[in-house]
Design a protein around this motif. Structure first.
Motif: not given
Length: 320
Positions: A27, A113, A124
């Motif tokens: 990611r 994030r 997530e």
């Protein structure tokens, strides 16, 4: 629950670490490492820090240092410096926490994030927990609901509107002495004594939008009532993770730190120094972001089928 052998526990931990690192590498989230000792400490009244004395030269600023209770503050300083999405997998320390579910030294996974809110980050976190469960051949259903919905569905109580005297009624059989307990204390007791134990073992439960009075380092969303944009994630009856749509206002953060210290003073607790470096980073500009901390041993306990944290450690605190 019987639990794994020592070798099985160590093999499982190593496999989980590999999974975590692969998960974030795919990611594009950067692994970083931040200091374990700081001149500033955690002001949260319900968390106690370990302190150490540094006796180095004057130029290195001798004096007390505080072992981190999480890497949150330095990770946010990295975000303010433009590092972008990042995570740390490392040891943290909390004084006075020991037992079947707690060890004073444990491993925390914390990540951030940029541009996300707490709901996106909750998704997530669910994906990571499900990936870990798949590693041992397990699956889990998902239940996501607000803090208010949780209380209404479990106890037919509105946590925002119910009179304080009504909050103790579902706890009548637990022998709890109510003198001096605040509304937040009663709500916490209802979660730990009545609500959490009823969560199904193979269910991930995400509870979001908490009372503004329990905002910690989360943003408060105006409304009736206002709510803190945070979530907690449970696997079965175990709380695994706590996440926030992060506060970015330095003045508000300073006010919260000072409020924490006032509460600590009232309780006769130590008063760690406020993290001025974090406040400076917020003032310089922390990007809009969401962050979450996950207790690795709590997850390992679930993967290993044990309710004793000592079974997933190489050496428990009493043996260290």
């Amino acid at each position: 629950m019987s639990g794994p052998t020592l070798r099985e526990a160590l093999v499982l931990r190593a496999a989980l670490y590999r999974l975590i690192r692969d998960f974030f590498a795919e990611r594009g989230v950067l692994e970083v490492e931040t200091p374990m000792l700081s001149e500033a400490g955690n002001t949260e009244p319900n968390i106690e820090s370990f302190a150490a004395a540094f006796n180095g030269p004057a130029a290195a600023r001798p004096g007390p240092r505080w072992l981190r209770t999480s890497p949150e503050h330095p990770l946010k300083r990295l975000l303010a410096a433009g590092v972008g999405d990042c995570y740390e997998l490392g040891r943290v320390f909390r004084n006075g926490e020991a037992g079947r579910r707690h060890n004073p030294e444990f491993t925390m996974l914390e990540w951030y994030r940029v541009g996300w809110d707490h709901l996106g980050l909750a998704d997530e976190t669910v994906a990571l927990v499900r990936a870990a469960l798949a590693m041992v051949g397990r699956t889990a259903t998902l239940r996501s609901l607000t803090y208010r919905e949780l209380f209404v569905q479990a106890l037919a109580l509105d946590p925002f509107e119910a009179p304080v005297e009504d909050l103790g009624v579902p706890l009548a059989g637990f022998g709890i002495r109510g003198e001096g307990l605040t509304r937040e204390d009663w709500l916490d007791l209802l979660i730990t004594h009545r609500i959490e134990p009823a969560f199904p073992a193979d269910q991930i439960t995400v509870v979001h939008d908490w009372p503004a009075s329990q905002c910690a380092l989360a943003r408060i969303r105006p409304g009736t009532p206002p709510v803190a944009e945070r979530f907690e994630l449970y696997l079965g009856s175990y709380e695994l993770a706590n996440g926030y749509h992060e506060l970015t206002d330095a003045a508000e953060q300073r006010a919260r730190f000072e409020h924490d210290l006032a509460r600590r003073r009232q309780r006769g607790q130590a008063e760690p120094p406020i993290d001025e470096r974090l406040l400076a980073a917020l003032a310089d500009g922390l990007p809009a972001c969401a962050g979450v901390a996950l207790g690795v041993e709590r997850l390992l306990m679930q993967l290993a089928g044990t309710d004793d944290i000592r079974r997933v450690l190489a050496f428990a605190f009493a043996e260290a």
